[in-house]
Design a protein around this motif. Structure first.
Motif, PDB file in Angstrom:
ATOM      1  N   GLN A 368       0.811  -1.206   0.000  1.00 48.34           N
ATOM      2  CA  GLN A 368       0.000   0.000   0.000  1.00 48.34           C
ATOM      3  C   GLN A 368       0.850   1.264   0.000  1.00 48.34           C
ATOM      4  OE1 GLN A 368      -2.732  -0.834   3.184  1.00 48.34           O
ATOM      5  NE2 GLN A 368      -3.585  -2.527   2.023  1.00 48.34           N
ATOM      6  N   ARG A 369       1.958   1.197   0.732  1.00 40.60           N
ATOM      7  CA  ARG A 369       2.840   2.375   0.746  1.00 40.60           C
ATOM      8  C   ARG A 369       3.461   2.599  -0.613  1.00 40.60           C
ATOM      9  NH1 ARG A 369       6.430   2.649   6.149  1.00 40.60           N
ATOM     10  NH2 ARG A 369       7.153   4.617   5.320  1.00 40.60           N
ATOM     11  N   ALA A 370       3.924   1.521  -1.208  1.00 44.16           N
ATOM     12  CA  ALA A 370       4.568   1.643  -2.503  1.00 44.16           C
ATOM     13  C   ALA A 370       3.567   2.079  -3.564  1.00 44.16           C
ATOM     14  CB  ALA A 370       5.212   0.315  -2.886  1.00 44.16           C
ATOM     15  N   ALA A 371       2.291   1.743  -3.345  1.00 44.35           N
ATOM     16  CA  ALA A 371       1.278   2.133  -4.332  1.00 44.35           C
ATOM     17  C   ALA A 371       1.222   3.658  -4.461  1.00 44.35           C
ATOM     18  CB  ALA A 371      -0.086   1.574  -3.933  1.00 44.35           C
ATOM     19  N   ALA A 372       1.380   4.354  -3.350  1.00 45.71           N
ATOM     20  CA  ALA A 372       1.361   5.817  -3.409  1.00 45.71           C
ATOM     21  C   ALA A 372       2.531   6.331  -4.244  1.00 45.71           C
ATOM     22  CB  ALA A 372       1.416   6.398  -1.998  1.00 45.71           C
ATOM     23  N   LEU A 373       3.689   5.701  -4.081  1.00 43.09           N
ATOM     24  CA  LEU A 373       4.850   6.116  -4.883  1.00 43.09           C
ATOM     25  C   LEU A 373       4.589   5.865  -6.366  1.00 43.09           C
ATOM     26  CD1 LEU A 373       7.811   7.071  -5.131  1.00 43.09           C
ATOM     27  CD2 LEU A 373       8.461   4.671  -5.020  1.00 43.09           C
ATOM     28  N   MET A 374       3.986   4.719  -6.638  1.00 40.44           N
ATOM     29  CA  MET A 374       3.762   4.389  -8.043  1.00 40.44           C
ATOM     30  C   MET A 374       2.756   5.341  -8.671  1.00 40.44           C
ATOM     31  SD  MET A 374       5.523   2.392  -9.735  1.00 40.44           S
ATOM     32  CE  MET A 374       6.277   1.814  -8.257  1.00 40.44           C
ATOM     33  N   CYS A 375       1.758   5.767  -7.896  1.00 44.47           N
ATOM     34  CA  CYS A 375       0.815   6.778  -8.389  1.00 44.47           C
ATOM     35  C   CYS A 375       1.580   8.053  -8.729  1.00 44.47           C
ATOM     36  CB  CYS A 375      -0.235   7.104  -7.327  1.00 44.47           C
ATOM     37  SG  CYS A 375      -1.441   5.805  -7.074  1.00 44.47           S
ATOM     38  N   ALA A 376       2.516   8.416  -7.856  1.00 46.35           N
ATOM     39  CA  ALA A 376       3.283   9.641  -8.093  1.00 46.35           C
ATOM     40  C   ALA A 376       4.101   9.515  -9.372  1.00 46.35           C
ATOM     41  CB  ALA A 376       4.193   9.919  -6.895  1.00 46.35           C
ATOM     42  N   CYS A 377       4.763   8.379  -9.551  1.00 51.39           N
ATOM     43  CA  CYS A 377       5.569   8.175 -10.763  1.00 51.39           C
ATOM     44  C   CYS A 377       4.683   8.234 -12.001  1.00 51.39           C
ATOM     45  CB  CYS A 377       6.278   6.817 -10.721  1.00 51.39           C
ATOM     46  SG  CYS A 377       7.539   6.710  -9.446  1.00 51.39           S
ATOM     47  N   GLU A 378       3.515   7.603 -11.905  1.00 51.28           N
ATOM     48  CA  GLU A 378       2.597   7.582 -13.037  1.00 51.28           C
ATOM     49  C   GLU A 378       2.120   8.995 -13.367  1.00 51.28           C
ATOM     50  OE1 GLU A 378       2.598   5.546 -15.372  1.00 51.28           O
ATOM     51  OE2 GLU A 378       0.440   5.660 -15.663  1.00 51.28           O
ATOM     52  N   SER A 379       1.826   9.743 -12.326  1.00 50.62           N
ATOM     53  CA  SER A 379       1.335  11.099 -12.528  1.00 50.62           C
ATOM     54  C   SER A 379       2.387  11.936 -13.275  1.00 50.62           C
ATOM     55  CB  SER A 379       1.007  11.695 -11.162  1.00 50.62           C
ATOM     56  OG  SER A 379       0.601  13.011 -11.286  1.00 50.62           O
ATOM     57  N   ILE A 380       3.648  11.749 -12.897  1.00 47.13           N
ATOM     58  CA  ILE A 380       4.725  12.482 -13.573  1.00 47.13           C
ATOM     59  C   ILE A 380       4.874  11.997 -15.018  1.00 47.13           C
ATOM     60  CG2 ILE A 380       7.202  12.991 -13.558  1.00 47.13           C
ATOM     61  CD1 ILE A 380       7.135  12.533 -10.508  1.00 47.13           C
ATOM     62  N   ARG A 381       4.811  10.686 -15.185  1.00 48.88           N
ATOM     63  CA  ARG A 381       4.972  10.135 -16.538  1.00 48.88           C
ATOM     64  C   ARG A 381       3.874  10.625 -17.473  1.00 48.88           C
ATOM     65  NH1 ARG A 381       2.838   6.635 -19.958  1.00 48.88           N
ATOM     66  NH2 ARG A 381       1.184   6.147 -18.445  1.00 48.88           N
ATOM     67  N   ARG A 382       2.631  10.597 -16.992  1.00 48.85           N
ATOM     68  CA  ARG A 382       1.519  10.984 -17.856  1.00 48.85           C
ATOM     69  C   ARG A 382       1.653  12.432 -18.309  1.00 48.85           C
ATOM     70  NH1 ARG A 382      -3.696   8.270 -14.776  1.00 48.85           N
ATOM     71  NH2 ARG A 382      -2.900   6.131 -14.814  1.00 48.85           N
ATOM     72  N   ALA A 383       2.316  13.246 -17.479  1.00 48.43           N
ATOM     73  CA  ALA A 383       2.469  14.651 -17.836  1.00 48.43           C
ATOM     74  C   ALA A 383       3.565  14.847 -18.882  1.00 48.43           C
ATOM     75  CB  ALA A 383       2.782  15.464 -16.583  1.00 48.43           C
ATOM     76  N   ASP A 384       4.437  13.880 -19.083  1.00 48.57           N
ATOM     77  CA  ASP A 384       5.509  14.021 -20.062  1.00 48.57           C
ATOM     78  C   ASP A 384       5.853  12.651 -20.655  1.00 48.57           C
ATOM     79  OD1 ASP A 384       7.666  14.651 -21.622  1.00 48.57           O
ATOM     80  OD2 ASP A 384       8.786  15.706 -20.049  1.00 48.57           O
ATOM     81  N   VAL A 385       4.971  12.204 -21.533  1.00 49.30           N
ATOM     82  CA  VAL A 385       5.097  10.857 -22.096  1.00 49.30           C
ATOM     83  C   VAL A 385       6.320  10.753 -23.003  1.00 49.30           C
ATOM     84  CG1 VAL A 385       3.894   9.070 -23.405  1.00 49.30           C
ATOM     85  CG2 VAL A 385       2.623  10.604 -21.935  1.00 49.30           C
ATOM     86  N   VAL A 386       6.708  11.881 -23.578  1.00 48.71           N
ATOM     87  CA  VAL A 386       7.854  11.845 -24.479  1.00 48.71           C
ATOM     88  C   VAL A 386       9.116  11.455 -23.703  1.00 48.71           C
ATOM     89  CG1 VAL A 386       9.263  13.198 -26.060  1.00 48.71           C
ATOM     90  CG2 VAL A 386       6.779  13.577 -25.940  1.00 48.71           C
ATOM     91  N   LYS A 387       9.268  12.038 -22.527  1.00 48.51           N
ATOM     92  CA  LYS A 387      10.465  11.735 -21.752  1.00 48.51           C
ATOM     93  C   LYS A 387      10.382  10.394 -21.032  1.00 48.51           C
ATOM     94  CE  LYS A 387      12.664  15.080 -19.483  1.00 48.51           C
ATOM     95  NZ  LYS A 387      12.612  16.108 -18.450  1.00 48.51           N
ATOM     96  N   TRP A 388       9.246  10.106 -20.437  1.00 54.17           N
ATOM     97  CA  TRP A 388       9.175   8.941 -19.543  1.00 54.17           C
ATOM     98  C   TRP A 388       8.545   7.707 -20.171  1.00 54.17           C
ATOM     99  CZ3 TRP A 388      12.618   9.982 -16.219  1.00 54.17           C
ATOM    100  CH2 TRP A 388      12.761  11.280 -15.703  1.00 54.17           C
ATOM    101  N   GLY A 389       8.130   7.807 -21.423  1.00 56.02           N
ATOM    102  CA  GLY A 389       7.682   6.600 -22.119  1.00 56.02           C
ATOM    103  C   GLY A 389       6.182   6.348 -22.043  1.00 56.02           C
ATOM    104  N   LYS A 390       5.731   5.460 -22.934  1.00 53.72           N
ATOM    105  CA  LYS A 390       4.290   5.192 -23.041  1.00 53.72           C
ATOM    106  C   LYS A 390       3.827   4.096 -22.090  1.00 53.72           C
ATOM    107  CE  LYS A 390       3.737   4.757 -27.649  1.00 53.72           C
ATOM    108  NZ  LYS A 390       4.739   5.314 -28.547  1.00 53.72           N
ATOM    109  N   THR A 391       4.755   3.260 -21.640  1.00 60.46           N
ATOM    110  CA  THR A 391       4.354   2.162 -20.762  1.00 60.46           C
ATOM    111  C   THR A 391       4.160   2.687 -19.331  1.00 60.46           C
ATOM    112  OG1 THR A 391       5.789   0.763 -22.078  1.00 60.46           O
ATOM    113  CG2 THR A 391       4.980  -0.158 -20.012  1.00 60.46           C
ATOM    114  N   PRO A 392       2.986   2.403 -18.762  1.00 58.25           N
ATOM    115  CA  PRO A 392       2.764   2.890 -17.398  1.00 58.25           C
ATOM    116  C   PRO A 392       3.752   2.271 -16.394  1.00 58.25           C
ATOM    117  CG  PRO A 392       0.711   2.139 -18.395  1.00 58.25           C
ATOM    118  CD  PRO A 392       1.806   1.732 -19.316  1.00 58.25           C
TER     119      PRO A 392
END
Ligand code: ZN
Ligand code: ZN
Length: 1019
Positions: A368-392
């Motif tokens: 559950q703790r790590a899930a919050a981190l993964m949400c954060a990473c996803e949120s950053i990725r979705r904002a810049d797909v060019v840099k962080w890639g298309k795979t969630p």
């Protein structure tokens, strides 16, 4: 010494003793002897011949310190191996100020020390006295900050700051750690010359300690220089800080929403302040020192065959170890995306980080703790797909099927059963997250959706329960994706998640299940709808368009990048039989995570953590075949390691207070009952006066060494304790009713435990109580959960339970080992608002308990010193008997695809080079782990026997086929379940835990008159 009468009215109560002169002074033994007899039919009633709570106090005729340290039976250093000797020397140095002046016999003791002018504990005591209820207050150990050290003043630990500062500012800030640490190390060196530091005789250990600190300093420096010189590392470092910052504030936000303190509409803005998003110094330093070996795949600390380093984070429980390696995780995730293709393997796919736990409870919590981190990473990725890639970025939970389903069909089934109000299925549930880690909204079964293959995407999606689209991870905003989590094995294999959280146990599946190779990046094809394939995956060649999904055809796909980082939490639990099996299987995991880059072999980086450890270098060598590096390294005293400082007990830093009670002459349950009643009724007094300020002590956590003892007490709580609490006011305390009682043990199911933990957060609060009453009167659902009065727990609670409000624990009998005792009792007093109180009720009839009671104070002052050494023997003959087959088959089957499918077990050729390769890998591993050439020879020999037997079965397939596991019909299994009685060579474990079958011993007492006292029903 002549006997002395202590009181003229009682000539038969005397003090006796003896004095002996030895080289260092007198050894004095004193006894109080009560010879008053209670004769049957005698003239005195029983209690008149008893003496209640007598006390002996001894001091000099002048008030000067005269008592010197009691000489412990000194261990013979010359007979120890090198690492034990060094460790003993180091502990002697670290605890040189904690002296023991007296030891009790059937009683505990307390020594009063003279105040030393230099602020260090004195060498002699002024008086010693007996103590019925000994106590000891353990100081807090907290991270160093700028308030402690002016050299740190320019350092920013604000995650937001670190992610946004311009390059020059960032570098200047980080360099402060280095500077301050260097100054501190120099001061430690100077201490060697200062007599008042009493380092005489400890020089060897002190020099070693300083050397370790210097090495840590160099590594931190290298980490900072890496960020300075390598733009990719800088970018990944900023990503990690950004993600951790978001993770922090959203975790706080979600908790507040869950507790209904705020609503989603309030947003995170008010919580987004430096206090809520700052690293602790040791976390930042630990992250920095690991960056070079995470970034440079050929760094010797990482990839050297024998000298690679496993970094062990060693910090008191509750210090924030998890955060440190979540930071490393975020860095690794970002770096892989930035590094792009290497050796034709894209950094976008595949498991990047493997995080392993030993216990189910801990695994779920950390998930559950790590899930919050993964949400954060996803949120950053979705904002810049060019840099962080298309795979969630996704997080996978890979645990036993009693907790989570193995297949999507089972997941769908479990959800259907729940929705029609059926009994929870025994096969686990995909409903593992009960509230959104990003926004706190409740997630119910109905928010989970299974999209079954082949028509749909083949996923079990967990949506945030928010129906209004306020959360990024709701169905409206993230259709067919939801929260970035996966809990069903089937989808985890097909779409290997960036971070995989698993129990160590699960790796027993490697030889049995060919699909597990996909977690190590061994894939053959990809289907754009369902993810990757490997030989054991069943998926059509193509799928027609459906549900708005386009028509797809499978394409061949190269290997994925294997995991870069392995995190082993709570290393001290990887010991004994479990540890030995984990160590053996680790040979396969290490190899499967290795790959060749630019012609050189790259190994995964290993990071571990613990709060209690002894003999770790040996353990780490055997488990991981790596050298140990402990962080933070100790300096010359236990009070200050630069990163952690022991704080003098006071209002700003309350300690955790331990009390010892031993009810001599009384039956043990009677003493325990009174212990419970006294603490609970006393807490009630506080609560009546101070309302919710008394909350920390209102929930009593009862700790037990075995389920059997717990069960007995549970009956008492329901009966005797309840009754006694009803008239506790007559004893000067307050009446109390027990409304809620629960237990945290292995008897609880995987679905109940998260609920119990959540309810443990419910606090005692009169306002909420009144509201609940009103709710009940008006027939509404309760607005808040009823808090627990008592929670009874076994060692299940000792790791990972992190409930800040708990402040009171009663321990029933001294736990079997110190590490367990430290871990368990560290569960209380985790917040400064509720200092912890731990009461250990000793069983005087057990010699071990008694001995702990008699040396209570000194034991507690030095209890990290008493942590037991662990043993793991993965390459012992008996461990090899049980585990070598599994490791061998795992390596053969999972290394590539040619022997992967089940029936390939029957097709392996006599001359397949894989036989040699596996024998090579495993014998070398055995040699490197043990430094014993005979082990390598034994492994070769055992593997040859297995090869011969396997090949003879291959040649013998006439009316049947040979598979790794039986499939029914004409397919028989090469591997046999461990329960199988014939000890044949292909017996293979199904769990790394059940190494031995259970043997029931029946003791026939008719002839020997022995009492049975079973103590081994440990969890
Ligand atoms: Zn949400
Ligand atoms: Zn498909």
């Amino acid at each position: 010494m002549a006997a002395q009468v202590l009181h003229p009215d009682h000539p038969l109560v005397q003090m006796q003793g003896r004095m002996r002169l030895c080289a260092d002074g007198w050894i004095v033994t004193l006894f109080m002897v009560n010879q008053q007899e209670d004769r049957k039919g005698g003239r005195l009633p029983k209690d008149e011949v008893w003496v209640f709570q007598p006390k002996l106090q001894v001091h000099g005729t002048q008030p000067v310190p005269i008592f010197v340290q009691r000489k412990a039976a000194h261990a013979d250093l010359s007979r120890m191996d090198m690492s034990t000797r060094e460790e003993t020397q180091t502990l002697d140095m670290l605890y040189r100020h904690q002296r023991e002046f007296a030891v009790g016999h059937g009683i505990s003791v307390h020594a009063t020390l003279a105040m030393s002018p230099d602020g260090l504990p004195a060498e002699k005591a002024v008086s010693v006295e007996t103590e019925w209820v000994p106590q000891c207050e353990l100081p807090q150990q907290t991270p160093r900050s700028a308030d402690d050290d002016e050299n740190l003043a320019g350092l920013t630990l604000d995650m937001k700051g670190l992610s946004e500062l311009p390059h020059a500012g960032l570098m200047a800030s980080l360099r402060h750690i280095e500077t301050a640490y260097r100054v501190w190390i120099r001061a430690e060196e100077v201490k060697l010359q200062l007599p008042m530091q009493r380092l005489e005789g400890h020089e060897e250990a002190a020099h070693r300690a300083i050397k370790n600190c210097r090495r840590a300093l160099e590594r931190i420096k290298a980490g900072v220089s890496l960020i300075e010189s390598n733009p990719m590392a800088e970018e990944a470092f900023r990503f990690a800080n950004h993600a951790m910052w978001q993770q922090r504030i959203h975790a706080i936000f979600a908790r507040k929403v869950r507790k209904k303190e705020i609503t989603i509409e309030d947003g995170v803005t008010l919580l987004d302040v430096p206090k809520n998003r700052s690293w602790r110094l040791f976390q930042m330093a630990f992250v920095l020192l690991n960056l070079p070996s995470l970034t440079d795949l050929h760094h010797p600390d990482r990839s050297h065959e024998t000298d690679a380093v496993a970094d062990l984070l060693w910090f008191a429980t509750g210090g924030g170890k998890t955060e440190a390696y979540l930071g490393l995780t975020a860095y690794t995730l970002a770096l892989r995306r930035l590094q792009g293709d290497m050796e034709g393997r894209s950094g976008e796919h595949g498991v990047a980080v493997l995080m392993r736990y030993t216990l189910r409870l801990l695994t779920l919590q950390q998930f559950q703790r790590a899930a919050a981190l993964m949400c954060a990473c996803e949120s950053i990725r979705r904002a810049d797909v060019v840099k962080w890639g298309k795979t969630p970025f996704r997080l996978g939970l890979w645990v036993g099927n009693k907790t989570t389903p193995n297949t999507l069909a089972a997941a769908a089934n479990a959800l259907r059963q729940r929705n029609v109000g059926g009994m929870p299925s025994s096969s686990g549930t995909p409903h593992q997250i009960t509230s959104c880690p990003w926004c706190g909204t409740v997630i119910k079964e109905q928010h989970l959706q299974v999209y079954e293959a082949p028509g749909d995407i083949g996923r079990c999606v967990t949506y945030c329960g928010d129906n209004l689209g306020r959360c990024e991870f709701s169905e409206i905003n993230a259709p067919r994706e939801g929260l970035p989590v996966m809990v069903v094995d089937e989808e985890i294999y097909r779409r290997p998640p960036s971070l995989l959280i698993a129990t160590v146990d699960k790796f027993a599946q490697m030889p049995w299940n060919g699909k597990t190779q996909m977690l190590f990046g061994k894939v053959t094809e990809v289907c754009d709808r369902h993810g990757f394939l490997s030989p054991e995956v069943e998926d059509g060649q193509s799928h027609p368009a459906r549900h708005g999904l386009p028509r797809v055809t499978n394409r061949p796909h190269g290997l994925l990048r294997p995991p870069d980082l392995i995190i082993q939490d709570e290393l001290h639990l990887i010991s004994g039989p479990l540890g030995s099996m984990v160590g053996l299987y680790e040979a396969a995991v290490d190899e499967l995570c290795s790959w060749v880059v630019d012609g050189l072999k790259v190994r995964p980086k290993v990071v571990a953590s613990t709060a209690t450890i002894r003999r770790a270098p040996d353990q780490v060598q055997k488990l991981f075949v790596r050298q140990l590096d402990v962080f933070p390294p100790q300096g010359t005293s236990i009070q200050d390691s630069f990163f952690a400082i022991q704080r003098p007990v006071g209002p700003a830093y309350p300690g955790r207070r331990y009390l010892g009670i031993s009810g001599f002459g009384r039956r043990y349950p009677a003493a325990l009952i009174r212990g419970y009643v006294a603490h609970m009724a006393a807490a009630q007094v506080l609560y009546n006066t101070y309302d919710r300020l008394a909350d920390p002590w209102m929930t009593l956590t009862g700790y037990f060494n075995s389920i059997r003892e717990l069960a007995g007490t549970r009956r008492l709580v329901d009966d005797d304790i309840r009754a006694r609490l009803r008239d506790a006011d007559q004893r000067g305390l307050a009446r109390r009713r027990i409304h809620a009682l629960e237990e945290l043990t292995s008897r609880k199911s995987g679905t109940d435990i998260p609920k119990i933990l959540e309810r443990l957060e419910a606090s005692f609060d009169k306002t909420q109580e009144a509201r609940r009453m009103a709710d009940r009167r008006e027939g509404r659902a309760a607005s808040s959960a009823l808090p627990y009065d008592v929670v009874l727990a076994t060692n299940m609670i000792s790791v990972g339970v992190d409930i800040e409000r708990l402040g009171l624990m009663v321990v029933a009998g001294q736990p079997k080992n110190t590490s367990e005792y430290i871990q368990a009792t560290s569960r209380v007093g985790r917040s400064n608002d509720g200092p912890g109180l731990v009461c250990t009720v000793f069983n005087w009839a057990r010699p071990r308990d008694l001995s702990h009671y008699e040396r209570f104070e000194h034991y507690h002052e030095t209890f990290y010193k008493h942590v037991e050494a662990l043993s793991v023997t993965p390459f012992s003959a008996r461990a090899l008997d049980r585990g070598l087959t599994g490791v061998m088959v795992a390596l053969m089957r999972l290394s590539d695809d040619h022997l992967n499918a089940n029936l390939k077990a029957g097709e392996v050729a006599d001359a397949d080079p894989v036989w040699m390769q596996v024998a090579d890998i495993l014998s070398k591993r055995g040699l490197n782990a043990t430094d014993n050439a005979a082990v390598a020879v034994l492994i070769q020999e055992m593997l040859k026997q297995r090869r011969d037997e396997w090949l003879s079965r291959v040649h013998n397939q006439k009316d049947h086929q040979l598979g790794y596991r039986p499939e029914g019909g004409a397919t028989v299994g090469l591997l046999a379940e461990a329960g199988n009685q014939d000890r044949h060579r292909f017996k293979c474990l199904n769990s790394l835990r059940d190494v031995e079958g259970t043997v029931n011993l029946v003791l026939d007492q008719r002839f020997n008159g022995l009492r049975t006292d079973r103590e081994d029903d440990h969890e």
